[in-house]
Design an enzyme around this catalytic site. Structure first.
Site, PDB file in Angstrom:
ATOM      1  N   GLU B 135     -21.555   6.038 -22.597  1.00 46.72           N
ATOM      2  CA  GLU B 135     -21.039   7.183 -21.847  1.00 46.72           C
ATOM      3  C   GLU B 135     -19.585   7.373 -22.222  1.00 46.72           C
ATOM      4  OE1 GLU B 135     -18.622   7.204 -19.188  1.00 46.72           O
ATOM      5  OE2 GLU B 135     -18.257   5.041 -19.191  1.00 46.72           O
ATOM      6  N   ARG B 170     -23.139   7.185 -15.389  1.00 45.40           N
ATOM      7  CA  ARG B 170     -23.106   8.119 -16.514  1.00 45.40           C
ATOM      8  C   ARG B 170     -23.906   7.636 -17.722  1.00 45.40           C
ATOM      9  NH1 ARG B 170     -17.654   8.286 -14.765  1.00 45.40           N
ATOM     10  NH2 ARG B 170     -17.024   6.832 -16.397  1.00 45.40           N
ATOM     11  N   SER B 207     -10.669   2.324 -23.835  1.00 43.28           N
ATOM     12  CA  SER B 207     -10.099   3.080 -22.721  1.00 43.28           C
ATOM     13  C   SER B 207      -8.689   3.512 -23.114  1.00 43.28           C
ATOM     14  CB  SER B 207     -10.074   2.181 -21.484  1.00 43.28           C
ATOM     15  OG  SER B 207      -9.520   2.869 -20.397  1.00 43.28           O
ATOM     16  N   HIS B 287      -5.511  -3.343 -12.139  1.00 46.80           N
ATOM     17  CA  HIS B 287      -6.305  -2.149 -12.386  1.00 46.80           C
ATOM     18  C   HIS B 287      -6.332  -1.241 -11.158  1.00 46.80           C
ATOM     19  CE1 HIS B 287      -9.670   0.527 -13.377  1.00 46.80           C
ATOM     20  NE2 HIS B 287      -9.132   0.438 -14.575  1.00 46.80           N
ATOM     21  N   PHE B 294      -2.337   6.560 -10.716  1.00 49.01           N
ATOM     22  CA  PHE B 294      -2.848   7.770 -11.344  1.00 49.01           C
ATOM     23  C   PHE B 294      -3.338   8.754 -10.276  1.00 49.01           C
ATOM     24  CE2 PHE B 294      -6.218  10.328 -13.335  1.00 49.01           C
ATOM     25  CZ  PHE B 294      -5.485  10.916 -14.335  1.00 49.01           C
ATOM     26  N   HIS B 310     -12.230   7.326 -21.670  1.00 46.41           N
ATOM     27  CA  HIS B 310     -12.807   6.065 -22.121  1.00 46.41           C
ATOM     28  C   HIS B 310     -14.215   6.279 -22.659  1.00 46.41           C
ATOM     29  CE1 HIS B 310     -14.793   4.659 -18.056  1.00 46.41           C
ATOM     30  NE2 HIS B 310     -15.686   5.186 -18.828  1.00 46.41           N
TER      31      HIS B 310
END
Lengths: 339, 339
Positions: B135, B170, B207, B287, B294, B310
């Site tokens: 994905e 996904r 990523s 993370h 973000f 990514h």
């Protein structure tokens, strides 16, 4: 290591757990084990809205009598929400493991509770989840709180925790169903009495912390690092939660028998769906900050004397009762009307 | 709004998506759409280990010829890892949408690449995921990177993102399978040549971030708030990842045609399982901090010129090739031997 879902509630999954069978959580947690004979419980939040500045005091005599009387709950506790310049809300939450006993009790005490209210507001928020419809999680195998007081004990370490989705995976009904039946709220008004009837399921979380036993350094981390984030998250949900599916939120401090505040608190949140609660807890900066600070503290110390627990239920419309009498319009689900 | 899984790869789910159909992500993201005729792709990481202090320079002539020659890849890019006082690793990653063409190319160029190595180390790390097995996700519908360059374009906004588990949801194969086949690593040594053969599936994530277009304030947030957390996360995975299922990690800066560094970087991580990658990304403080910063930046500005993307693949043992020649013992999967 065992499953959070007890053997007698385990069925072949049509919806897999989010983690593989070889998952090992980074730290231990435990769930309350209710007796196999328990099929359904009742969680009744009995609220009183007192004028600003009132001391909560002990349990009002009539309520004390009702709680101790025939068909009374197996357990109850009291907490207060301190809102600056606002009313003083005192919430007594009572737990039954026998819905029929609750029905008899409620038939006797509902009307007096909502009517004889000393000039303040009163409310009842009740759900009656079947054992397939709720889960608990505790950081330690002692001092149960909330619905866990009805249990016969704690599990061994469970697998379904310390990852996003553990909450859902611990609810037995999630083995085969989506726990997803969102709906708006209907309202019936009769003078200052308001019944709120959700058209779909609702999700309730009581999420608590007890810092009584923390050593000075842990207490400092809790009070200065974790608690401010917790408070910011609670504030966000209370003022802006509706847009993300939170019908109502309270941040309460537990009271002792004399009505004095203790070093225990809990958040009480009503959500339209479990999915929306999941999304908030996984993505909101305040909650991620809580999660990260707690994780760091446990990782750094190996264990903690800060006690955390929660209980989460998802129940359908026929397992709910929301009624408000003389309450201000931001009380409980009243704040979500029109949604 | 559409599903990340294209219609021609959609099958009746035996494993539900983690979010209900009414989920709406908080911000838009897009996936690369490969042509229906594409059944399988190849991702080949060709690494060169140069003495400390060497400038990466342009593509070595032999490699440039190979890449441009018969059966060459549809796309390639180059990046370098700057390790203080360590060797200079330069990684060329090449993408094919025709595994047969790759096989012919690899038969011709593998041995020269691993043998004629100018006194440095060389390696190849190759996977060939079927379209059901990978994905992508992009914050903008332009400037594809990585495997997305093979695509015919981008999707509309997709539903399966902005929650933990979107990555899995996904991947088309997740509709019916657990994507979980963990295994250790076998090794075959022949002089300074080492083949590593994972006994189970492996999961690869590339990523990336591109801060070329950021306005000064965004750039400052990226460089001073986000990037240090990203670097800390990459450092953690590189030095301590093995214990949580990360076989190997690199943090690379993309090079332009002349071998100069650009304002684009990517993390390249090999994982034993997708489940372990999920656990790390959901729970590791670095993370979570990236995710939170973000999210805050997008929420505050409504959009961002910081480009994130990514690609994630999960492939079985017969779709992998790991081979190292004259490399130091911490290179790629060599660092995970014995696990």
């Amino acid at each position: 290591m065992e499953s959070a879902i007890p053997a007698h509630l385990t069925v072949p999954r049509t919806r897999p757990s989010r983690v593989p069978d070889d998952f090992r959580p980074a730290y231990p947690s435990f769930v309350a084990r209710t007796p196999e004979s328990t099929a359904q419980v009742v969680m009744a939040y009995l609220g009183a809205q007192l004028p600003a500045g009132t001391e909560p005091g002990g349990v009002p005599a009539a309520l004390a009598q009702a709680l101790a009387g025939p068909d009374g709950p197996a357990h109850h506790d009291r907490a207060t929400q301190v809102v600056r310049d606002g009313p003083v809300d005192v919430v007594t939450v009572a737990y039954w493991d026998d819905p029929a006993a609750f029905d008899r009790w409620f038939a006797r005490h509902r009307e007096p509770w909502l009517t004889d209210r000393d000039g303040g507001g009163r409310w009842v928020e009740v759900i009656r989840p079947r054992v397939e419809e709720f889960e608990t999680i505790f950081g330690a195998r002692s001092r149960p709180e909330g619905v866990a007081v009805l249990a016969e004990g704690f599990s061994d370490q469970v697998r379904e925790h310390a990852y996003w989705g553990g909450m859902r995976d611990r609810i037995p009904a999630s083995q085969t169903g989506p726990l997803h039946d969102p709906g708006g709220l209907d309202v019936e008004r009769d003078g200052d009495r308001v019944r709120v009837r959700p058209r779909g399921s609702v999700c309730l979380i009581r999420s608590g912390q007890d810092w009584t036993d923390t050593a000075p350094d842990e207490r400092e981390i809790y009070l200065e690092d974790i608690e401010p984030n917790l408070r910011a998250g609670m504030d966000f949900l209370e003022s802006d939660g509706l847009g993300i599916g939170c019908f109502a939120n309270r941040y309460l401090t537990v009271l002792d028998a004399d009505g004095r505040t203790t070093e225990r608190s809990y958040g009480l949140s009503w959500w339209r769906t479990l999915a929306e609660l999941e999304r908030w807890s996984e993505s909101h900066p305040t909650h991620l900050a809580i999660f990260s600070s707690f994780g760091r503290m446990v990782a750094a110390r190996g264990s903690t004397k800060l006690r955390l627990y929660h209980e989460v239920s998802v129940v359908g419309p026929d397992e709910q009762w929301f009624e408000y009498a003389g309450c201000h319009e931001r009380t409980g689900l009243l704040a979500a009307l029109g949604s």
